[in-house]
Design a protein around this motif. Structure first.
Motif, mmCIF file in Angstrom:
data_model
loop_
_atom_site.group_PDB
_atom_site.id
_atom_site.type_symbol
_atom_site.label_atom_id
_atom_site.label_comp_id
_atom_site.label_asym_id
_atom_site.label_seq_id
_atom_site.Cartn_x
_atom_site.Cartn_y
_atom_site.Cartn_z
ATOM 1 N N VAL A 167 69.824 106.952 71.742
ATOM 2 C CA VAL A 167 68.638 106.136 71.498
ATOM 3 C C VAL A 167 67.876 106.709 70.310
ATOM 4 C CG1 VAL A 167 66.442 105.388 72.483
ATOM 5 C CG2 VAL A 167 68.472 105.457 73.922
ATOM 6 N N SER A 168 67.609 105.852 69.328
ATOM 7 C CA SER A 168 66.846 106.272 68.148
ATOM 8 C C SER A 168 65.381 105.906 68.326
ATOM 9 C CB SER A 168 67.382 105.576 66.893
ATOM 10 O OG SER A 168 67.091 104.187 66.956
ATOM 11 N N LEU A 169 64.523 106.511 67.508
ATOM 12 C CA LEU A 169 63.108 106.186 67.541
ATOM 13 C C LEU A 169 62.899 104.700 67.269
ATOM 14 C CD1 LEU A 169 60.125 106.929 67.768
ATOM 15 C CD2 LEU A 169 60.203 107.659 65.368
ATOM 16 N N ALA A 170 63.642 104.135 66.328
ATOM 17 C CA ALA A 170 63.499 102.713 65.998
ATOM 18 C C ALA A 170 63.803 101.839 67.212
ATOM 19 C CB ALA A 170 64.409 102.345 64.832
ATOM 20 N N GLU A 171 64.831 102.201 67.980
ATOM 21 C CA GLU A 171 65.167 101.424 69.177
ATOM 22 C C GLU A 171 64.062 101.513 70.223
ATOM 23 O OE1 GLU A 171 69.945 101.423 69.706
ATOM 24 O OE2 GLU A 171 68.990 103.410 69.778
ATOM 25 N N VAL A 172 63.530 102.717 70.409
ATOM 26 C CA VAL A 172 62.452 102.896 71.385
ATOM 27 C C VAL A 172 61.217 102.131 70.936
ATOM 28 C CG1 VAL A 172 60.922 104.568 72.504
ATOM 29 C CG2 VAL A 172 63.332 105.130 72.173
ATOM 30 N N LEU A 201 55.169 107.578 70.885
ATOM 31 C CA LEU A 201 56.628 107.492 70.890
ATOM 32 C C LEU A 201 57.254 108.590 70.037
ATOM 33 C CD1 LEU A 201 57.192 103.645 70.632
ATOM 34 C CD2 LEU A 201 57.391 105.088 72.661
ATOM 35 N N SER A 202 56.655 108.858 68.886
ATOM 36 C CA SER A 202 57.170 109.922 68.017
ATOM 37 C C SER A 202 57.079 111.275 68.704
ATOM 38 C CB SER A 202 56.392 109.966 66.701
ATOM 39 O OG SER A 202 56.628 108.798 65.963
ATOM 40 N N LYS A 203 55.975 111.538 69.380
ATOM 41 C CA LYS A 203 55.814 112.798 70.111
ATOM 42 C C LYS A 203 56.861 112.912 71.213
ATOM 43 C CE LYS A 203 50.886 113.301 69.257
ATOM 44 N NZ LYS A 203 49.538 113.188 69.841
ATOM 45 N N TRP A 204 57.096 111.824 71.929
ATOM 46 C CA TRP A 204 58.100 111.844 72.996
ATOM 47 C C TRP A 204 59.486 112.117 72.408
ATOM 48 C CZ3 TRP A 204 62.364 108.637 73.754
ATOM 49 C CH2 TRP A 204 63.087 108.915 74.920
ATOM 50 N N MET A 205 59.820 111.451 71.295
ATOM 51 C CA MET A 205 61.130 111.655 70.676
ATOM 52 C C MET A 205 61.308 113.104 70.244
ATOM 53 S SD MET A 205 63.297 109.053 70.480
ATOM 54 C CE MET A 205 64.381 109.536 69.152
ATOM 55 N N LEU A 206 60.299 113.691 69.619
ATOM 56 C CA LEU A 206 60.398 115.082 69.190
ATOM 57 C C LEU A 206 60.616 116.011 70.379
ATOM 58 C CD1 LEU A 206 57.673 115.338 66.400
ATOM 59 C CD2 LEU A 206 60.147 115.598 66.128
ATOM 60 N N VAL A 232 68.121 110.489 71.046
ATOM 61 C CA VAL A 232 68.044 111.054 72.386
ATOM 62 C C VAL A 232 69.268 110.592 73.168
ATOM 63 C CG1 VAL A 232 66.711 111.104 74.540
ATOM 64 C CG2 VAL A 232 65.526 111.127 72.346
ATOM 65 N N SER A 233 70.083 111.554 73.574
ATOM 66 C CA SER A 233 71.257 111.255 74.392
ATOM 67 C C SER A 233 70.802 111.014 75.830
ATOM 68 C CB SER A 233 72.245 112.415 74.354
ATOM 69 O OG SER A 233 71.675 113.552 75.012
ATOM 70 N N PHE A 234 71.702 110.530 76.657
ATOM 71 C CA PHE A 234 71.350 110.318 78.063
ATOM 72 C C PHE A 234 70.978 111.643 78.727
ATOM 73 C CE2 PHE A 234 72.548 109.734 82.606
ATOM 74 C CZ PHE A 234 71.491 108.897 82.941
ATOM 75 N N ALA A 235 71.704 112.712 78.416
ATOM 76 C CA ALA A 235 71.392 114.031 78.995
ATOM 77 C C ALA A 235 69.988 114.488 78.587
ATOM 78 C CB ALA A 235 72.432 115.060 78.571
ATOM 79 N N GLU A 236 69.630 114.279 77.333
ATOM 80 C CA GLU A 236 68.281 114.635 76.866
ATOM 81 C C GLU A 236 67.232 113.760 77.548
ATOM 82 O OE1 GLU A 236 69.077 116.223 72.332
ATOM 83 O OE2 GLU A 236 69.127 114.055 72.698
ATOM 84 N N PHE A 237 67.542 112.485 77.745
ATOM 85 C CA PHE A 237 66.631 111.561 78.408
ATOM 86 C C PHE A 237 66.363 112.025 79.836
ATOM 87 C CE2 PHE A 237 65.873 107.618 80.859
ATOM 88 C CZ PHE A 237 64.795 107.101 80.158
ATOM 89 N N VAL A 238 67.415 112.391 80.554
ATOM 90 C CA VAL A 238 67.264 112.864 81.938
ATOM 91 C C VAL A 238 66.454 114.153 81.966
ATOM 92 C CG1 VAL A 238 68.503 113.767 83.944
ATOM 93 C CG2 VAL A 238 69.344 111.714 82.786
ATOM 94 N N SER A 239 66.747 115.064 81.055
ATOM 95 C CA SER A 239 66.007 116.325 80.979
ATOM 96 C C SER A 239 64.532 116.080 80.702
ATOM 97 C CB SER A 239 66.608 117.218 79.889
ATOM 98 O OG SER A 239 65.910 118.426 79.806
ATOM 99 N N SER A 240 64.235 115.173 79.796
ATOM 100 C CA SER A 240 62.849 114.819 79.466
ATOM 101 C C SER A 240 62.147 114.222 80.682
ATOM 102 C CB SER A 240 62.828 113.827 78.303
ATOM 103 O OG SER A 240 61.540 113.355 78.059
ATOM 104 N N TYR A 241 62.846 113.389 81.396
ATOM 105 C CA TYR A 241 62.305 112.758 82.602
ATOM 106 C C TYR A 241 61.968 113.816 83.645
ATOM 107 C CZ TYR A 241 62.035 109.365 86.458
ATOM 108 O OH TYR A 241 61.628 108.602 87.507
#
Length: 76
Positions: free
Chosen positions: A19-24, A47-52, A62-71
């Motif tokens: 997932v890219s920032l543009a997609e989010v 959104l930019s802060k979340w992506m960073l 953001v890969s799925f693994a990074e997304f889960v970790s962030s969650y």
């Protein structure tokens, strides 16, 4: 209730698996975030802060693994 994978997949507009920032930004600009009865629009700065924070390997997506970790880091 949607699974984390379903939420992540809904953000991955091009189906690349990342997932890219543009997609989010594109997805979130069409939605409001609601907590209880209070709803707000998510802005680009948030959104930019979340992506960073979520982009652990610094590749700009953001890969799925990074997304889960962030969650999990958010305590959800």
């Amino acid at each position: 209730m949607l699974s984390l994978y379903e939420v992540y997949s809904s953000l991955d507009a091009d189906g690349s698996g990342d997932v890219s920032l543009a997609e989010v930004q594109e997805r979130m600009m069409r939605q409001r975030m609601c907590v209880g009865d209070r709803c707000v629009l998510v802005d680009d700065d948030d959104l930019s802060k979340w992506m960073l924070a979520a982009d652990a390997d610094g590749d700009g997506t953001v890969s799925f693994a990074e997304f889960v970790s962030s969650y999990k880091d958010a305590g959800m």
